[in-house]
Design a protein around this motif. Sequence first.
Motif, short mmCIF file in Angstrom:
data_model
loop_
_atom_site.label_atom_id
_atom_site.label_comp_id
_atom_site.label_asym_id
_atom_site.label_seq_id
_atom_site.Cartn_x
_atom_site.Cartn_y
_atom_site.Cartn_z
N VAL A 6 0.80 -1.22 0.00
CA VAL A 6 0.00 0.00 0.00
C VAL A 6 0.83 1.27 0.00
O VAL A 6 0.37 2.31 -0.47
N CYS A 7 2.04 1.22 0.55
CA CYS A 7 2.90 2.40 0.57
C CYS A 7 4.27 2.01 1.10
O CYS A 7 4.50 0.86 1.48
N GLU A 8 5.17 2.97 1.12
CA GLU A 8 6.48 2.78 1.73
C GLU A 8 6.37 3.11 3.22
O GLU A 8 5.70 4.08 3.59
N ALA A 9 7.01 2.33 4.05
CA ALA A 9 6.91 2.52 5.49
C ALA A 9 7.40 3.91 5.92
O ALA A 9 6.80 4.53 6.80
N ASP A 10 8.45 4.40 5.29
CA ASP A 10 8.98 5.71 5.70
C ASP A 10 8.13 6.88 5.21
O ASP A 10 8.38 8.02 5.57
N SER A 11 7.10 6.61 4.42
CA SER A 11 6.20 7.69 3.97
C SER A 11 5.09 7.96 4.99
O SER A 11 4.37 8.94 4.88
N LEU A 12 4.97 7.08 5.99
CA LEU A 12 3.93 7.23 7.02
C LEU A 12 4.54 7.79 8.30
O LEU A 12 5.49 7.23 8.83
N GLY A 13 3.96 8.86 8.78
CA GLY A 13 4.37 9.41 10.07
C GLY A 13 3.30 9.15 11.09
O GLY A 13 2.14 8.88 10.75
N ASN A 14 3.67 9.21 12.36
CA ASN A 14 2.67 9.07 13.41
C ASN A 14 1.58 10.12 13.23
O ASN A 14 1.86 11.28 12.94
N GLY A 15 0.33 9.68 13.34
CA GLY A 15 -0.81 10.58 13.16
C GLY A 15 -1.35 10.61 11.74
O GLY A 15 -2.36 11.27 11.48
N ASP A 16 -0.71 9.89 10.82
CA ASP A 16 -1.18 9.88 9.42
C ASP A 16 -2.35 8.93 9.21
O ASP A 16 -2.39 7.83 9.78
N LEU A 17 -3.28 9.37 8.38
CA LEU A 17 -4.38 8.54 7.88
C LEU A 17 -4.32 8.59 6.37
O LEU A 17 -4.28 9.68 5.79
N ILE A 18 -4.29 7.43 5.72
CA ILE A 18 -4.36 7.42 4.26
C ILE A 18 -5.38 6.37 3.83
O ILE A 18 -5.60 5.37 4.52
N GLY A 19 -6.02 6.64 2.72
CA GLY A 19 -6.96 5.69 2.15
C GLY A 19 -6.41 5.15 0.85
O GLY A 19 -5.66 5.82 0.16
N PHE A 20 -6.75 3.91 0.54
CA PHE A 20 -6.41 3.37 -0.78
C PHE A 20 -7.53 2.43 -1.22
O PHE A 20 -8.31 1.94 -0.41
N ASP A 21 -7.60 2.26 -2.52
CA ASP A 21 -8.62 1.39 -3.12
C ASP A 21 -7.97 0.12 -3.62
O ASP A 21 -6.90 0.17 -4.22
N TYR A 22 -8.66 -0.99 -3.41
CA TYR A 22 -8.23 -2.26 -3.97
C TYR A 22 -9.48 -3.02 -4.39
O TYR A 22 -10.32 -3.34 -3.53
N ASN A 23 -9.61 -3.29 -5.67
CA ASN A 23 -10.77 -4.01 -6.20
C ASN A 23 -12.09 -3.41 -5.70
O ASN A 23 -12.94 -4.12 -5.16
N ASN A 24 -12.24 -2.11 -5.84
CA ASN A 24 -13.45 -1.39 -5.43
C ASN A 24 -13.71 -1.43 -3.93
O ASN A 24 -14.84 -1.25 -3.48
N LYS A 25 -12.69 -1.70 -3.15
CA LYS A 25 -12.81 -1.71 -1.70
C LYS A 25 -11.90 -0.63 -1.14
O LYS A 25 -10.75 -0.52 -1.51
N LYS A 26 -12.45 0.19 -0.25
CA LYS A 26 -11.67 1.26 0.36
C LYS A 26 -11.10 0.77 1.69
O LYS A 26 -11.82 0.25 2.53
N ILE A 27 -9.79 0.97 1.84
CA ILE A 27 -9.06 0.54 3.03
C ILE A 27 -8.41 1.77 3.66
O ILE A 27 -7.93 2.67 2.96
N LEU A 28 -8.42 1.81 4.99
CA LEU A 28 -7.77 2.89 5.74
C LEU A 28 -6.47 2.37 6.33
O LEU A 28 -6.44 1.30 6.94
N ILE A 29 -5.41 3.16 6.17
CA ILE A 29 -4.13 2.89 6.81
C ILE A 29 -3.91 4.02 7.81
O ILE A 29 -4.05 5.20 7.46
N ALA A 30 -3.58 3.67 9.04
CA ALA A 30 -3.35 4.67 10.08
C ALA A 30 -2.09 4.31 10.84
O ALA A 30 -1.81 3.13 11.08
N LYS A 31 -1.34 5.34 11.22
CA LYS A 31 -0.15 5.10 12.05
C LYS A 31 -0.32 5.86 13.35
O LYS A 31 -0.50 7.08 13.35
N ALA A 32 -0.27 5.11 14.45
CA ALA A 32 -0.41 5.69 15.78
C ALA A 32 0.62 5.06 16.70
O ALA A 32 0.73 3.84 16.77
N GLN A 33 1.39 5.89 17.37
CA GLN A 33 2.41 5.43 18.31
C GLN A 33 3.32 4.38 17.68
O GLN A 33 3.56 3.31 18.25
N ASP A 34 3.78 4.67 16.49
CA ASP A 34 4.74 3.83 15.75
C ASP A 34 4.20 2.49 15.29
O ASP A 34 4.95 1.62 14.87
N LYS A 35 2.89 2.29 15.36
CA LYS A 35 2.28 1.04 14.86
C LYS A 35 1.34 1.39 13.71
O LYS A 35 0.64 2.40 13.76
#
Length: 103
Positions: A6-35
């Motif tokens: 879905v992305c490069e690990a170093d492109s996500l900072g703590n507090g980031d929310l990103i969305g991506f589509d896969y086969n007409n399905k929307k997925i949320l990626i979130a980074k909180a406290q380094d997880k």
Amino acid sequence: MKWIKVCEADSLGNGDLIGFDYNNKKILIAKAQDKIYATDGICTHEYAELSNGFLNEEQKTVTCPLHLSVFKLEDGVPENPPAEIRLKTYNVKIENKGVYVLI
């Protein structure tokens, strides 16, 4: 099921929310406290993209931008109405500096 990059690990900072589509399905990626977490990207109450919502990094929750339902990132459980149905959560792994979600 398969692992989707879905992305490069170093492109996500703590507090980031990103969305991506896969086969007409929307997925949320979130980074909180380094997880990094992955859940369904649409609120279970009414259609709203959670990537446009608000992340509480300390509590590891995302708030829907439409009616302010709060969901736990770890298990997708809603903490308040109007949402009553949990979000589906997905396994995440980091491999070769990429973030992968099992879909």
